[in-house]
Design a protein around this motif. Structure first.
Motif, mmCIF file in Angstrom:
data_model
loop_
_atom_site.group_PDB
_atom_site.id
_atom_site.type_symbol
_atom_site.label_atom_id
_atom_site.label_comp_id
_atom_site.label_asym_id
_atom_site.label_seq_id
_atom_site.Cartn_x
_atom_site.Cartn_y
_atom_site.Cartn_z
ATOM 1 N N ARG A 133 -7.476 80.916 115.136
ATOM 2 C CA ARG A 133 -7.167 82.312 114.843
ATOM 3 C C ARG A 133 -6.001 82.413 113.871
ATOM 4 N N ALA A 136 -7.114 81.541 110.362
ATOM 5 C CA ALA A 136 -7.878 82.634 109.758
ATOM 6 C C ALA A 136 -6.954 83.739 109.261
ATOM 7 N N ILE A 137 -5.921 84.053 110.051
ATOM 8 C CA ILE A 137 -4.963 85.080 109.640
ATOM 9 C C ILE A 137 -4.191 84.631 108.404
ATOM 10 N N LEU A 139 -5.187 82.599 106.058
ATOM 11 C CA LEU A 139 -6.086 82.716 104.895
ATOM 12 C C LEU A 139 -6.212 84.166 104.459
ATOM 13 N N LYS A 140 -6.328 85.068 105.415
ATOM 14 C CA LYS A 140 -6.449 86.491 105.085
ATOM 15 C C LYS A 140 -5.202 87.006 104.364
ATOM 16 N N LEU A 141 -4.051 86.437 104.722
ATOM 17 C CA LEU A 141 -2.795 86.852 104.091
ATOM 18 C C LEU A 141 -2.545 86.122 102.773
ATOM 19 N N GLU A 165 -1.101 92.265 115.445
ATOM 20 C CA GLU A 165 -2.395 92.674 114.917
ATOM 21 C C GLU A 165 -3.395 92.993 116.037
#
Length: 218
Positions: A133, A136-137, A139-141, A165
């Motif tokens: 998790r 993934a966060i 990468l999103k940032l 979040e």
């Protein structure tokens, strides 16, 4: 004589409880001031403002914020960011307590465990802080750095972001449901604790005067 002796013992135990509450507050303030450093004054003003508005014990708030601040700075998070994190996590602890009907301290301990990297305490509430998790966060940032190569400060801030979040439903629950019986009981308990502490403060000077003699006798 037996009734009188029992009555005196009960009064003595009650006074001892008041003094214990007062001593706990003093220790909490020592922890708070040492951990908050230059942010202690503004943090205390905020805690007392929240206490006035919501009815919680500012001393309990300041102890928990001090613990969060110690954790954040211990991981190497910069002072200003650590201050914001500690304040937001403390506030969130009260919201989680209200939302999941948990004791305040249990909610705070779950958050302290989560920010330290322990998965299970917050997972039981439905919040995921697994490495997958967090990756993934990141990468999103737009963070290209791998999780394992991050510093402890970066990991702690990523966990903080992941917590914030996911808690959108619980955020602000204490204020929204303040008039609910469960929260009113929490407020009552906090006010009783504050009252006991103030009564204990009356006896602290007497205790301080007596202790040297008692220690010498012992």
């Amino acid at each position: 004589l037996k009734l009188a002796y029992t009555g005196v013992r009960r009064i003595g135990r009650r006074i001892a409880e008041w003094i214990d509450q007062s001593n706990q507050y003093i220790e909490n303030m020592n922890l708070f001031n040492a951990s908050m450093g230059e942010y202690a004054k503004q943090a205390q003003d905020y805690a007392e403002k929240v206490g006035d508005l919501v009815g919680i014990d500012p001393g309990q708030w300041m102890r928990n914020q001090g613990v969060f601040m110690t954790l954040a700075t211990g991981f190497g998070v910069a002072g200003d960011r650590a201050y914001v994190m500690s304040q937001q996590l403390t506030q969130l602890g009260y919201d989680l307590s209200s939302f999941f009907n948990l004791p305040f301290e249990e909610a705070m301990q779950k958050l302290q465990s989560g920010i330290s990297g322990e998965l299970e305490p917050l997972r039981r509430l439905g919040y995921d802080l697994s490495q997958a998790r967090l990756k993934a966060i990141a990468l999103k940032l737009g963070i290209d750095e791998t999780f394992n190569s991050m510093t402890q400060a970066e990991k702690a801030q990523l966990r903080y972001y992941a917590i914030m979040e996911q808690v959108t439903t619980a955020h602000g629950d204490m204020a929204r449901t303040l008039n609910a019986p469960a929260n009113q009981l929490r407020v009552l308990k906090a006010q009783v604790s504050i009252c006991a502490r103030e009564l204990g403060n009356v006896f602290i000077p007497i205790l301080n005067a007596m202790l040297p003699a008692l220690i010498a006798v012992a």
